[in-house]
Design a protein around this motif. Structure first.
Motif, PDB file in Angstrom:
ATOM      1  N   GLN A  23       8.513  28.913   4.554  1.00  0.00           N
ATOM      2  CA  GLN A  23       8.542  29.849   5.670  1.00  0.00           C
ATOM      3  C   GLN A  23       7.237  29.806   6.458  1.00  0.00           C
ATOM      4  OE1 GLN A  23      11.113  31.226   6.755  1.00  0.00           O
ATOM      5  NE2 GLN A  23      10.523  32.979   7.960  1.00  0.00           N
ATOM      6  N   ASP A  56      12.565  32.279  11.041  1.00  0.00           N
ATOM      7  CA  ASP A  56      13.787  31.945  10.326  1.00  0.00           C
ATOM      8  C   ASP A  56      14.127  33.098   9.391  1.00  0.00           C
ATOM      9  OD1 ASP A  56      15.958  30.881   9.031  1.00  0.00           O
ATOM     10  OD2 ASP A  56      14.960  29.029   8.416  1.00  0.00           O
ATOM     11  N   VAL A  67      16.393  32.397   5.492  1.00  0.00           N
ATOM     12  CA  VAL A  67      15.842  31.798   4.275  1.00  0.00           C
ATOM     13  C   VAL A  67      16.424  32.461   3.029  1.00  0.00           C
ATOM     14  CG1 VAL A  67      13.721  31.441   2.964  1.00  0.00           C
ATOM     15  CG2 VAL A  67      13.744  31.047   5.402  1.00  0.00           C
ATOM     16  N   THR A  75      19.269  32.643  13.402  1.00  0.00           N
ATOM     17  CA  THR A  75      19.002  32.751  11.971  1.00  0.00           C
ATOM     18  C   THR A  75      19.509  34.069  11.398  1.00  0.00           C
ATOM     19  OG1 THR A  75      16.738  33.527  12.396  1.00  0.00           O
ATOM     20  CG2 THR A  75      17.063  31.165  12.054  1.00  0.00           C
TER      21      THR A  75
END
Length: 161
Positions: A55, A65, A68, A123
């Motif tokens: 990350q 993002d 994750v 995301t």
């Protein structure tokens, strides 16, 4: 010279954190941590460390993002659902999980680059998709340890089942 100060400060913070951990642990339990305690801490925190490293690469390049967690959940579900036999099968399922998570990242990248949708929206949406896929792969908690190797003591030495 400022780089040396920053490095020194970083090491000082690390040392202070380690000392604080030892003080809190020792006062709470009355003894110093055992090797098993360190292994448990490592097993608990290492997956999060790997996620944080990945990350941080995204954040350092100016991206974001949110998916994750969903990707990690999907990878864990794939390994837990598939690895019911020996070490070779588990290793194969681990590679499959890495491949699936890489494909998920590629899908995110394609949606952002070709679809021109904001990364935060993409995301956030794919987080839901990947979490749903994880539930599809493994709808209930599961996974098992091979019966050939059963932990027999806190040192985790294995004996035949």
């Amino acid at each position: 010279m400022s780089e040396l100060r920053a490095a020194t400060l970083g090491y000082a913070v690390l040392a202070a954190t380690a000392i604080a951990y030892l003080v809190v642990y020792t006062t709470s339990l009355g003894h110093l941590p055992t090797p098993f305690d360190y292994l448990s801490l490592l097993n608990t925190s290492l997956p999060l460390v790997f996620v944080a490293i990945g990350q941080s690469l995204v954040v350092l390049t100016g991206g974001i993002d949110l998916s994750v967690g969903g990707m990690v959940g999907l990878g864990v579900a794939i390994v837990a659902a598939g690895s019911t036999a020996g070490a070779a099968v588990t290793a194969a399922w681990m590679l499959a999980a890495v491949g699936a998570c890489a494909a998920c990242g590629a899908v995110n990248g394609l949606i952002v680059a070709k679809g021109r949708i904001a990364p935060i929206l993409t995301t956030l949406a794919t987080l839901s998709v990947y979490s749903g896929l994880a539930l599809k792969v493994l709808p209930v908690p599961g996974g098992e340890i091979s019966p050939r190797c059963v932990p027999s003591s806190p040192t985790r030495t294995c004996r035949p089942a």
